[in-house]
Design a protein around this motif. Structure first.
Motif, short mmCIF file in Angstrom:
data_model
loop_
_atom_site.label_atom_id
_atom_site.label_comp_id
_atom_site.label_asym_id
_atom_site.label_seq_id
_atom_site.Cartn_x
_atom_site.Cartn_y
_atom_site.Cartn_z
N LEU A 211 18.31 -1.70 -0.50
CA LEU A 211 17.31 -0.88 -1.35
C LEU A 211 16.99 0.54 -0.82
N LEU A 212 16.85 1.37 -1.80
CA LEU A 212 16.64 2.64 -1.36
C LEU A 212 14.91 2.98 -1.88
N VAL A 213 14.20 3.35 -0.85
CA VAL A 213 12.59 3.64 -1.10
C VAL A 213 12.61 4.94 -1.15
N ALA A 214 12.35 5.48 -2.28
CA ALA A 214 12.25 6.96 -2.47
C ALA A 214 10.49 7.57 -2.46
N TYR A 215 10.16 8.00 -1.65
CA TYR A 215 8.52 8.40 -1.57
C TYR A 215 8.39 10.02 -2.33
N PRO A 216 7.21 10.07 -2.67
CA PRO A 216 6.99 11.34 -3.60
C PRO A 216 6.97 12.60 -2.65
N ASP A 217 6.84 12.36 -1.27
CA ASP A 217 7.04 13.63 -0.51
C ASP A 217 8.57 14.27 -0.15
N GLY A 218 9.48 13.40 -0.79
CA GLY A 218 10.76 13.58 -0.77
C GLY A 218 11.87 12.72 0.49
N THR A 219 10.77 12.38 1.27
CA THR A 219 11.64 11.49 2.07
C THR A 219 12.10 10.03 1.65
N GLU A 220 12.90 9.36 2.42
CA GLU A 220 13.59 8.14 1.91
C GLU A 220 13.85 7.17 2.85
N GLU A 221 14.02 6.04 2.77
CA GLU A 221 14.38 5.09 3.70
C GLU A 221 15.02 3.93 2.90
N GLU A 222 16.04 3.20 3.62
CA GLU A 222 16.67 2.02 3.19
C GLU A 222 16.30 0.80 3.79
N THR A 223 16.05 -0.16 3.15
CA THR A 223 15.66 -1.66 3.52
C THR A 223 16.61 -2.59 3.00
N THR A 224 16.68 -3.77 3.42
CA THR A 224 17.46 -4.96 2.97
C THR A 224 16.66 -6.10 2.50
N ALA A 225 17.14 -6.84 1.50
CA ALA A 225 16.81 -8.11 1.16
C ALA A 225 17.91 -8.98 1.30
N ILE A 226 17.55 -10.04 2.19
CA ILE A 226 18.54 -11.07 2.24
C ILE A 226 18.15 -12.29 1.43
N ILE A 227 19.06 -12.90 0.78
CA ILE A 227 18.95 -14.24 0.01
C ILE A 227 19.72 -15.13 0.40
N ASP B 127 0.86 -1.13 0.08
CA ASP B 127 0.06 -0.02 -0.06
C ASP B 127 0.94 1.17 0.06
N LEU B 128 1.79 1.36 -0.62
CA LEU B 128 2.83 2.53 -0.82
C LEU B 128 2.33 3.75 -1.71
N PRO B 129 2.60 4.75 -1.35
CA PRO B 129 1.99 6.08 -1.92
C PRO B 129 2.29 5.96 -3.43
N ALA B 130 1.74 6.44 -4.19
CA ALA B 130 1.67 6.55 -5.75
C ALA B 130 2.99 7.30 -5.87
N ASN B 131 3.58 6.82 -6.91
CA ASN B 131 5.05 7.33 -7.35
C ASN B 131 6.20 7.30 -6.34
N THR B 132 6.00 6.17 -5.51
CA THR B 132 7.33 5.70 -4.82
C THR B 132 8.24 4.76 -5.68
N THR B 133 9.33 4.98 -5.59
CA THR B 133 10.32 4.31 -6.40
C THR B 133 11.17 3.62 -5.28
#
Length: 330
Positions: A183-199, A134-140
């Motif tokens: 991974l960098l999650v960039a939101y349309p409001d200009g805020t960002e966060e990093e998360t990890t994927a472990i394989i 349910d991420l906001p539109a235009n989140t990359t």
């Protein structure tokens, strides 16, 4: 002399309520300051707003009768102070500030993008998607270029991602350990966060999962035969070679000739004399594992062929009678 009373601007003090709004929201107010005399007009000094407010997509309007609307850009995080001119019916006027309290949307603080830890077998491919949908539109969502990603590429991992954070990951066939991606999650409001994927990775272990054998073979001394492995479903790029050891050297010394293909097919010619050999064969798998198996070959003596007996010598025949004679004649 007739006294002059106070004008409307002195009698009426507009009381603008503080307007709370969140970045990205829209608000509409029917009348900014109710209770003022009929015919009072309102005018907003649009030039008092920063150009950046409009550049980012903000908008506001104020009609003459006090109807007000405001849309704050998603990336606007500052409070606003709007100077509004109020002109009363008697011609007097005043300027009052409308205060807007802007609360940043802070998408990064209000969303938590995560990936479930994933395990795949070396050589396989898997697709991984964020658990948050349910991420906001235009989140990359993009891969962060760091040491972990560079090491993964160097060791043969392939990683592709979509703007929505779906990962397609292929582990190299030789992988024995997993990787951790940022991974960098960039939101349309200009805020960002990093998360990890472990394989995580399970080694392919082809040597443990396949058993290459050869059937014991016999041939006649001096003859040639072809021997193939009994296992035919070997992984791609498996190679089979003869092991250089004492047995192979002895076989060559005693007159055996042995040729092999990369797939383990042996062409063996025995010497003219009977004998046995045992060959060692190395199976090398594409995942880096290997195993050794044996091939037992026996050359049997050639069968002895006896010469046929001469019946004429063993059983003499009577001499033929003279021509023209008959039994009992004188």
């Amino acid at each position: 002399m007739e006294s002059v009373g106070p004008d409307d601007s002195e009698l009426f003090k507009p009381d603008f309520d503080l307007i709370p709004i969140k970045s990205g929201d829209y608000i509409e107010i029917g009348v900014l300051a109710p209770g003022l005399p009929a015919g009072t007009e309102f005018h907003l000094d649009y030039y008092a707003l920063p150009d950046r407010f409009f550049d980012l997509g903000g908008s506001t309007s104020l009609s003459g009768n006090g109807k007000f609307s405001l849309e704050v850009p998603l990336t606007w995080n500052d409070d606003l102070q709007l100077p509004i001119s109020i002109i009363f019916p008697d011609g007097s006027s005043t300027v009052e500030n409308l205060h807007v309290d802007v609360t940043p949307a802070n998408f990064a603080g209000n969303h938590d993008v995560t990936y479930t830890d994933t395990t795949l077998t070396a050589g396989d491919t898997t697709t991984i998607t964020p658990t948050t949908t349910d991420l906001p539109a235009n989140t990359t969502i993009t891969l962060v270029e760091n040491t972990n990603l560079n090491d993964a590429h160097t060791t043969g991992w392939t990683i592709d991602t979509t703007p929505h954070g779906q990962l397609t990951v292929t582990a190299p066939i030789t992988a024995t350990t997993g990787i951790e991606l940022t991974l960098l999650v960039a939101y349309p409001d200009g805020t960002e966060e990093e998360t990890t994927a472990i394989i995580n990775t399970t080694p392919a272990n082809f040597a443990g999962n396949h058993d290459v054998t050869y059937t014991d073979t016999t041939l006649t001394a001096g003859d040639t035969t072809t021997i193939t492995p009994t296992t035919t479903d070997l992984p791609a790029n498996t190679t089979i070679t003869l092991v250089e050891n004492t047995n192979l050297n002895d076989a060559h010394t005693t007159g055996w000739t042995i040729d092999t293909t990369p797939h383990g097919q042996l062409t063996v010619t025995a010497p003219i004399t009977a004998g046995k050999i045992q060959l060692s064969v190395l199976i090398s798998y594409a995942d880096g594992t290997s195993e050794v198996t044996s091939v037992n070959i026996e050359a049997l003596p050639k069968p002895v062929v006896e010469e046929p007996k001469d019946d004429d010598k063993d059983h003499p025949q009577p001499a033929p009678k003279p021509s023209g004679s008959s039994f009992g004649s004188s």
